[in-house]
Motif scaffolding. Sequence first.
Motif, PDB file in Angstrom:
ATOM      1  N   LEU A 178       3.828  -2.525   2.011  1.00 44.67           N
ATOM      2  CA  LEU A 178       2.724  -1.960   2.786  1.00 44.67           C
ATOM      3  C   LEU A 178       2.725  -2.558   4.187  1.00 44.67           C
ATOM      4  N   ALA A 179       2.633  -1.688   5.186  1.00 43.67           N
ATOM      5  CA  ALA A 179       2.364  -2.153   6.541  1.00 43.67           C
ATOM      6  C   ALA A 179       0.849  -2.322   6.676  1.00 43.67           C
ATOM      7  N   PHE A 180       0.418  -3.241   7.564  1.00 48.10           N
ATOM      8  CA  PHE A 180      -1.022  -3.389   7.767  1.00 48.10           C
ATOM      9  C   PHE A 180      -1.315  -3.848   9.191  1.00 48.10           C
ATOM     10  N   ARG A 181      -2.568  -3.653   9.558  1.00 52.40           N
ATOM     11  CA  ARG A 181      -3.031  -3.993  10.903  1.00 52.40           C
ATOM     12  C   ARG A 181      -4.512  -4.331  10.817  1.00 52.40           C
ATOM     13  N   VAL A 182      -4.953  -5.286  11.635  1.00 48.88           N
ATOM     14  CA  VAL A 182      -6.371  -5.646  11.697  1.00 48.88           C
ATOM     15  C   VAL A 182      -6.883  -5.330  13.100  1.00 48.88           C
ATOM     16  N   ARG A 183      -7.924  -4.502  13.154  1.00 52.05           N
ATOM     17  CA  ARG A 183      -8.507  -4.092  14.423  1.00 52.05           C
ATOM     18  C   ARG A 183      -9.945  -4.587  14.545  1.00 52.05           C
ATOM     19  N   VAL A 184     -10.387  -4.717  15.804  1.00 52.23           N
ATOM     20  CA  VAL A 184     -11.790  -4.964  16.119  1.00 52.23           C
ATOM     21  C   VAL A 184     -12.283  -3.706  16.829  1.00 52.23           C
ATOM     22  N   PRO A 185     -12.812  -2.735  16.093  1.00 53.99           N
ATOM     23  CA  PRO A 185     -13.143  -1.431  16.680  1.00 53.99           C
ATOM     24  C   PRO A 185     -14.100  -1.497  17.863  1.00 53.99           C
ATOM     25  N   LEU A 186     -15.075  -2.406  17.829  1.00 54.98           N
ATOM     26  CA  LEU A 186     -16.078  -2.467  18.892  1.00 54.98           C
ATOM     27  C   LEU A 186     -15.438  -2.760  20.244  1.00 54.98           C
ATOM     28  N   ARG A 187     -14.362  -3.561  20.246  1.00 59.28           N
ATOM     29  CA  ARG A 187     -13.679  -3.876  21.511  1.00 59.28           C
ATOM     30  C   ARG A 187     -12.438  -3.010  21.721  1.00 59.28           C
ATOM     31  N   GLY A 188     -12.095  -2.190  20.719  1.00 55.14           N
ATOM     32  CA  GLY A 188     -10.894  -1.375  20.832  1.00 55.14           C
ATOM     33  C   GLY A 188      -9.630  -2.205  20.868  1.00 55.14           C
ATOM     34  N   GLU A 189      -9.632  -3.355  20.177  1.00 51.02           N
ATOM     35  CA  GLU A 189      -8.497  -4.271  20.204  1.00 51.02           C
ATOM     36  C   GLU A 189      -7.844  -4.393  18.826  1.00 51.02           C
ATOM     37  N   THR A 190      -6.546  -4.666  18.842  1.00 58.47           N
ATOM     38  CA  THR A 190      -5.804  -5.000  17.629  1.00 58.47           C
ATOM     39  C   THR A 190      -5.626  -6.508  17.595  1.00 58.47           C
ATOM     40  N   ALA A 191      -6.205  -7.160  16.604  1.00 52.41           N
ATOM     41  CA  ALA A 191      -6.164  -8.619  16.515  1.00 52.41           C
ATOM     42  C   ALA A 191      -4.933  -9.117  15.778  1.00 52.41           C
ATOM     43  N   LEU A 192      -4.470  -8.344  14.826  1.00 47.52           N
ATOM     44  CA  LEU A 192      -3.307  -8.713  14.009  1.00 47.52           C
ATOM     45  C   LEU A 192      -2.473  -7.446  13.835  1.00 47.52           C
ATOM     46  N   ASP A 193      -1.179  -7.540  14.128  1.00 43.17           N
ATOM     47  CA  ASP A 193      -0.335  -6.346  14.121  1.00 43.17           C
ATOM     48  C   ASP A 193       0.983  -6.643  13.422  1.00 43.17           C
ATOM     49  N   ASN A 194       1.766  -5.568  13.242  1.00 42.39           N
ATOM     50  CA  ASN A 194       3.105  -5.698  12.663  1.00 42.39           C
ATOM     51  C   ASN A 194       3.064  -6.376  11.297  1.00 42.39           C
ATOM     52  N   GLY A 195       2.003  -6.106  10.544  1.00 37.25           N
ATOM     53  CA  GLY A 195       1.844  -6.738   9.242  1.00 37.25           C
ATOM     54  C   GLY A 195       2.698  -6.070   8.173  1.00 37.25           C
ATOM     55  N   LEU A 196       3.194  -6.871   7.263  1.00 34.60           N
ATOM     56  CA  LEU A 196       3.949  -6.392   6.103  1.00 34.60           C
ATOM     57  C   LEU A 196       3.575  -7.250   4.907  1.00 34.60           C
ATOM     58  N   VAL A 197       3.127  -6.606   3.833  1.00 39.17           N
ATOM     59  CA  VAL A 197       2.850  -7.316   2.583  1.00 39.17           C
ATOM     60  C   VAL A 197       3.607  -6.594   1.475  1.00 39.17           C
ATOM     61  N   ARG A 198       4.223  -7.357   0.582  1.00 37.47           N
ATOM     62  CA  ARG A 198       5.108  -6.791  -0.431  1.00 37.47           C
ATOM     63  C   ARG A 198       4.696  -7.301  -1.820  1.00 37.47           C
ATOM     64  N   PHE A 199       4.699  -6.379  -2.797  1.00 40.67           N
ATOM     65  CA  PHE A 199       4.325  -6.715  -4.162  1.00 40.67           C
ATOM     66  C   PHE A 199       5.427  -6.324  -5.135  1.00 40.67           C
ATOM     67  N   ARG A 200       5.559  -7.117  -6.190  1.00 41.31           N
ATOM     68  CA  ARG A 200       6.399  -6.697  -7.309  1.00 41.31           C
ATOM     69  C   ARG A 200       5.717  -5.510  -7.990  1.00 41.31           C
ATOM     70  N   ALA A 201       6.497  -4.502  -8.300  1.00 36.13           N
ATOM     71  CA  ALA A 201       5.919  -3.330  -8.952  1.00 36.13           C
ATOM     72  C   ALA A 201       5.352  -3.723 -10.300  1.00 36.13           C
ATOM     73  N   SER A 202       4.241  -3.102 -10.697  1.00 33.06           N
ATOM     74  CA  SER A 202       3.598  -3.462 -11.966  1.00 33.06           C
ATOM     75  C   SER A 202       4.410  -2.932 -13.139  1.00 33.06           C
TER      76      SER A 202
END
Length: 294
Positions: free
Chosen positions: A270-294
């Motif tokens: 999964l790619a992910f990103r953390v935004r602060v909508p009120l300021r229109g800013e991206t605080a954390l970018d280029n995120g990748l989290v990986r899980f073993r399939a269940s």
Amino acid sequence: MPLDPHRVLAHRFQPVEQTYGPRDAMLYALGIGYGRQTPSAAELDFLFEERLKVPPTFAVTLGFKSIRDENLGIDFARVVHSEQQLILHQPLPPTARVVCHLRVPRLVDRGADKGAMLYLEREVRDADSQALYATSTMVSYCRGDGGFRAEPEAAPAAMSVPNTPCEQAFDATLPDNAAFIYRLSGDYNPLHVNPAFASQAGFQKPILHGLLLLGEAGRLALGAYGGHAPERMRSIQCRFTRPTFAGDAIEVGFWRLPEDPLGEPDTLALAFRVRVPLRGETALDNGLVRFRAS
């Protein structure tokens, strides 16, 4: 002034030993958002000692050692934590004595006017059995230390987040005491709590720990995609792009990828990103989290 790459790459760090227990794991869980609202039965497992699970991202706090404590010839006044990667080899137990081995495996010279990227790798092992729990890599952007190679180097390619609407988004408000709780897991940098220090660093007020945001994203991903099972998380990584502050309302978005960028079979990526909508800013970018399939 450019740093001496041979000196930095050859530096020998002393191993760091640490013993932790259920209280430490539960305090970290509180710091990344568990218990902020009435927990579900599955979330309670991270806050209740009788059936305690340890959040996978707790590993980033173990054996923490600032490069400021080492004689590396770096202009620390111009160093920022720019990226983080965590590889999980096996779940952390509720109680353990760990030993952490540190090294600098890589330096990237972006040029005299752009600085350098220093990679600090930390292996977290059981102190008795030497079983490997996690490998944590912190990337520091040393803004005043580039220009040590004949030619500047390109920055390593970052994980790209799809330019489409996310599959799931979660909203959260970072509480006023977020930094005061998170720092009790070992990062006592005054930048996160002392207004005078933050002002000297160029901020209007103290900023939150970047690793707190990483933990928030990891908590949400584990619940939504990993069945609240720490043993399923393979890795998590991100780039820190803008500061966040106590009281900020954030949005954490996840994108399911068609295949694992690292090519491992039976892996949900999964790619992910953390935004602060009120300021229109991206605080954390280029995120990748990986899980073993269940």
